[in-house]
Each structure stands twice: as structure tokens, then as C-alpha cells.
Design a protein around this motif. Structure first.
Motif, PDB file in Angstrom:
ATOM      1  N   SER A  29     -12.620  -4.742  36.349  1.00 30.45           N
ATOM      2  CA  SER A  29     -11.262  -4.258  36.589  1.00 30.45           C
ATOM      3  C   SER A  29     -11.382  -2.897  37.271  1.00 30.45           C
ATOM      4  CB  SER A  29     -10.470  -4.157  35.281  1.00 30.45           C
ATOM      5  OG  SER A  29     -11.087  -3.249  34.407  1.00 30.45           O
ATOM      6  N   THR A  58       2.456  -0.602  41.077  1.00 25.91           N
ATOM      7  CA  THR A  58       3.562  -1.180  40.296  1.00 25.91           C
ATOM      8  C   THR A  58       4.258  -2.285  41.077  1.00 25.91           C
ATOM      9  OG1 THR A  58       3.872   0.912  39.129  1.00 25.91           O
ATOM     10  CG2 THR A  58       5.734  -0.622  39.121  1.00 25.91           C
ATOM     11  N   ALA A  61       2.009  -5.349  41.217  1.00 21.82           N
ATOM     12  CA  ALA A  61       1.966  -6.039  39.923  1.00 21.82           C
ATOM     13  C   ALA A  61       3.245  -6.852  39.729  1.00 21.82           C
ATOM     14  CB  ALA A  61       1.763  -5.045  38.790  1.00 21.82           C
ATOM     15  N   LEU A  66      -1.294  -8.263  41.502  1.00 20.65           N
ATOM     16  CA  LEU A  66      -2.183  -7.603  40.548  1.00 20.65           C
ATOM     17  C   LEU A  66      -1.679  -7.905  39.141  1.00 20.65           C
ATOM     18  CD1 LEU A  66      -2.338  -3.992  42.093  1.00 20.65           C
ATOM     19  CD2 LEU A  66      -4.017  -5.818  42.397  1.00 20.65           C
ATOM     20  N   GLU A  67      -2.582  -7.836  38.189  1.00 22.60           N
ATOM     21  CA  GLU A  67      -2.184  -7.834  36.786  1.00 22.60           C
ATOM     22  C   GLU A  67      -2.755  -6.569  36.178  1.00 22.60           C
ATOM     23  OE1 GLU A  67      -3.749 -11.549  35.375  1.00 22.60           O
ATOM     24  OE2 GLU A  67      -5.745 -10.713  35.077  1.00 22.60           O
ATOM     25  N   SER A  68      -2.090  -6.084  35.126  1.00 21.66           N
ATOM     26  CA  SER A  68      -2.549  -4.830  34.542  1.00 21.66           C
ATOM     27  C   SER A  68      -2.384  -4.852  33.034  1.00 21.66           C
ATOM     28  CB  SER A  68      -1.777  -3.648  35.128  1.00 21.66           C
ATOM     29  OG  SER A  68      -0.426  -3.684  34.716  1.00 21.66           O
ATOM     30  N   ARG A  85      -4.751   2.694  32.792  1.00 21.78           N
ATOM     31  CA  ARG A  85      -4.127   1.406  33.083  1.00 21.78           C
ATOM     32  C   ARG A  85      -5.143   0.675  33.948  1.00 21.78           C
ATOM     33  NH1 ARG A  85      -0.099  -1.233  30.958  1.00 21.78           N
ATOM     34  NH2 ARG A  85       0.898  -2.693  32.344  1.00 21.78           N
ATOM     35  N   TYR A  87      -6.391  -2.572  36.234  1.00 16.45           N
ATOM     36  CA  TYR A  87      -5.815  -3.571  37.138  1.00 16.45           C
ATOM     37  C   TYR A  87      -6.863  -4.601  37.527  1.00 16.45           C
ATOM     38  CZ  TYR A  87      -2.134  -0.099  37.706  1.00 16.45           C
ATOM     39  OH  TYR A  87      -1.132   0.793  37.469  1.00 16.45           O
ATOM     40  N   THR A  90      -5.120 -10.668  41.248  1.00 18.22           N
ATOM     41  CA  THR A  90      -4.866 -12.042  40.810  1.00 18.22           C
ATOM     42  C   THR A  90      -5.284 -13.019  41.910  1.00 18.22           C
ATOM     43  OG1 THR A  90      -2.637 -12.055  41.732  1.00 18.22           O
ATOM     44  CG2 THR A  90      -2.869 -11.295  39.445  1.00 18.22           C
TER      45      THR A  90
END
Length: 128
Positions: A29, A58, A61, A66-68, A85, A87, A90
Motif C-alpha cells: 500500500s 479523496t 477513492a 483507489l481504496e483506503s 491513511r 491507499y 483498485t
């Protein structure tokens, strides 16, 4: 300001997906400051502004590129820093990046073909 076409990625978003994928492959990540540093090191530029980078992260996402998630508190406490945070790119983000890369390549090929068809010669750098 003209609206961008749905699905079109901004240059910053392409940089995030490119550098993020590299960091993700190496570390699993990535986090914002590490990403900014990787982009700056790669481009030889200064670090991105905090607001610019985190707004883009943001937005990406929210778009599913993206995923976080927040990191566990233990590593942050052990290092005496705030939690990060984290990230990950995806599958949709990887696909969007590859599509954008193919489209850019096709545009370069089309431009070269158009130049060749018009009889334009490629320019060469001047020699000293």
C-alpha cells in the motif's frame, strides 16, 4: 473552465496511479506523503501541495480508483507519529490507467502518421 469528459483522468491522477502502483507492488500500500515524495523524485520536481494531493486522493477513492483505510495504531505509536491513511490502486484504477496509457500511445502514433502523411519531416536537434 470546461468540464472534463467522464472517465478522463487528469495528469495528476495518472501520476498517482502510476507511482501508487509502483509503491503498492513494493510495499503493499502507500500513503500520501510517500506518494508525493515518489512523484517528486521521479519527475525531479518539488513535492505536491497538501491540498492538491489529498483532494485528488479523496476524489479518486470516491470514484473507485483507489481504496483506503487507516493503518493500525501500533506502528504509528511505535514510531511516534500520527496514523497514516493507506491507499491501494483498485482493479478499476489499474484498468483506467492502462486505458489512458493506450489512448495516449495511440494519439502519439496518430500524430506521427499525420505528420508523415503531410510530408513534414521530424525535427532533429541542432548540433553544435
Amino acid at each position: 473552465m470546461p468540464r472534463r469528459r467522464p472517465g478522463a483522468l487528469l495528469p495528476l491522477e495518472l501520476d498517482i496511479l502510476d507511482a501508487g502502483s509502483t509503491l503498492q507492488a513494493a510495499e503493499g500500500s502507500f500513503f500520501g506523503f510517500g506518494l508525493a515524495r515518489a512523484i517528486a523524485d521521479r519527475d525531479g520536481s518539488t513535492l505536491l501541495a497538501h491540498g492538491t494531493l489529498y483532494k485528488a486522493l479523496t476524489r479518486m477513492a470516491a470514484a473507485g480508483l483507489l481504496e483506503s483505510e487507516w493503518e493500525a495504531p501500533e506502528p504509528a505509536e511505535a514510531e511516534g507519529r500520527p496514523r497514516r491513511r493507506l491507499y491501494r490502486v483498485t482493479a478499476a484504477g489499474a484498468t483506467a490507467f492502462e486505458t489512458a496509457r493506450r489512448e495516449a500511445s495511440a494519439r502519439r502514433i496518430d500524430a506521427a502518421a499525420a505528420a508523415a502523411a503531410s510530408g513534414a519531416r521530424p525535427t532533429r536537434p541542432a548540433t553544435a
